[in-house]
Design an enzyme around this catalytic site. Structure first.
Site, PDB file in Angstrom:
ATOM      1  N   ARG A  99      33.559 -20.961   9.364  1.00  0.00           N
ATOM      2  CA  ARG A  99      34.196 -20.565  10.632  1.00  0.00           C
ATOM      3  C   ARG A  99      34.586 -21.798  11.464  1.00  0.00           C
ATOM      4  O   ARG A  99      35.011 -21.680  12.599  1.00  0.00           O
ATOM      5  CB  ARG A  99      33.243 -19.678  11.431  1.00  0.00           C
ATOM      6  N   HIS A 109      19.082 -27.211  13.701  1.00  0.00           N
ATOM      7  CA  HIS A 109      19.343 -26.057  12.836  1.00  0.00           C
ATOM      8  C   HIS A 109      19.006 -26.366  11.381  1.00  0.00           C
ATOM      9  O   HIS A 109      18.287 -25.601  10.726  1.00  0.00           O
ATOM     10  CB  HIS A 109      20.817 -25.658  12.968  1.00  0.00           C
ATOM     11  N   HIS A 112      15.241 -27.233  10.727  1.00  0.00           N
ATOM     12  CA  HIS A 112      14.448 -26.011  10.852  1.00  0.00           C
ATOM     13  C   HIS A 112      14.464 -25.222   9.542  1.00  0.00           C
ATOM     14  O   HIS A 112      13.422 -24.839   9.010  1.00  0.00           O
ATOM     15  CB  HIS A 112      15.021 -25.173  12.001  1.00  0.00           C
ATOM     16  N   TYR A 149      19.763  -9.885  18.752  1.00  0.00           N
ATOM     17  CA  TYR A 149      20.678 -10.573  19.672  1.00  0.00           C
ATOM     18  C   TYR A 149      21.941 -11.034  18.936  1.00  0.00           C
ATOM     19  O   TYR A 149      23.067 -10.809  19.413  1.00  0.00           O
ATOM     20  CB  TYR A 149      19.973 -11.771  20.314  1.00  0.00           C
ATOM     21  N   THR A 171      15.314 -19.004  23.414  1.00  0.00           N
ATOM     22  CA  THR A 171      14.801 -20.357  23.141  1.00  0.00           C
ATOM     23  C   THR A 171      13.395 -20.524  23.703  1.00  0.00           C
ATOM     24  O   THR A 171      12.524 -21.123  23.067  1.00  0.00           O
ATOM     25  CB  THR A 171      15.743 -21.419  23.744  1.00  0.00           C
ATOM     26  N   GLN A 174      10.940 -18.784  21.432  1.00  0.00           N
ATOM     27  CA  GLN A 174      10.685 -19.580  20.232  1.00  0.00           C
ATOM     28  C   GLN A 174       9.709 -20.720  20.526  1.00  0.00           C
ATOM     29  O   GLN A 174       8.827 -21.028  19.719  1.00  0.00           O
ATOM     30  CB  GLN A 174      11.999 -20.119  19.674  1.00  0.00           C
TER      31      GLN A 174
END
Length: 243
Positions: A99, A109, A112, A149, A171, A174
């Site tokens: 995308r 990201h 993780h 979400y 966030t 988390q």
């Protein structure tokens, strides 16, 4: 290791090079399907963990006895499927690349995703201690909330705007999860905590260190995304009003 290498090679090299000169793919249907699968899979995992006896048969203190039961093999089978789900998570980053959302392929990201797969593999290969599964229960609960979400957001800008107030809340949730994991993991240093092997204590130290890195990266993301930017917006608005 081959899966992780292939993942990194695609998101940093093959994917971006393939997208040069191409319009970004929309992939709305794929995103909706991906998020829906994640919701169902994580809900199933939460149900499985509770069926094992968490909060009924088993407590959260490391010093409490955790006897083996007929559920033990079922527990580890479910965690194997959770490991497969964590590999499936890598699809998300590939969607970002297709995308042309390369800015979302952040260090946070990627680190993780990769580190979770690595520690899940270590757990299934060498540890298999039932007490660790409370951490995976925390994680699955958070992922249910998170993918609900994302599922709503994937319907379009209108829905993203409606639930945008939840982004900083997610966030924060988390980060609370990471703090809970660290507190739970620190019990390994309690002399009353029966550790199966010394090797497990070493892995626990590395795992806690990894969660601390998560906590720092998520806090840094929160500060940059929701604190610094918010202050800049307020300053710009005030300047416009003065002009």
């Amino acid at each position: 290791m081959m899966i992780i290498f292939g993942y990194l090679y695609f998101i940093y090299y093959i994917g971006p090079h393939y997208m040069i000169g191409r319009s970004p793919y929309k992939l709305k249907t794929l995103m909706l399907l991906y998020n829906f699968i994640q919701i169902l899979a994580n809900l199933w995992m939460v149900q499985e963990h509770i069926s094992f006896g968490w909060f009924s048969k088993y407590g959260v203190l490391c010093s409490e006895p955790f006897p083996h039961s007929p559920n033990t093999l079922k527990m580890f089978n479910s965690i194997w499927w959770l490991f497969v789900l964590k590999i499936f998570d890598l699809t998300e980053t590939c969607i970002f690349v297709l995308r042309k959302k390369q800015d979302q392929v952040s260090t946070l990201h990627v680190y993780h995703h990769v580190s979770i797969i690595f520690f899940a593999w270590i757990y299934l290969k060498y540890i298999l201690d039932e007490r660790v599964l409370l951490i995976s229960l925390f994680n699955c609960v958070i992922h249910v909330i998170m993918y609900v979400y994302y599922f709503v957001s994937a319907w379009g800008p209108k829905y993203q705007q409606m639930i945008s107030f939840l982004k900083p809340v997610l966030t924060k949730i988390q980060m609370v999860q990471f703090i809970a994991m660290i507190i739970y993991g620190l019990q390994i240093f309690n002399p009353a905590c029966q550790v199966q092997e010394k090797f497990h204590s070493v892995i626990a130290v590395f795992f806690i260190g990894n969660v601390l890195i998560f906590l720092y990266l998520f806090y840094d993301f929160y500060k940059k995304s929701y604190t610094t930017k918010a202050k800049k917006r307020i300053i710009k608005l005030n300047i416009k009003q003065l002009i």
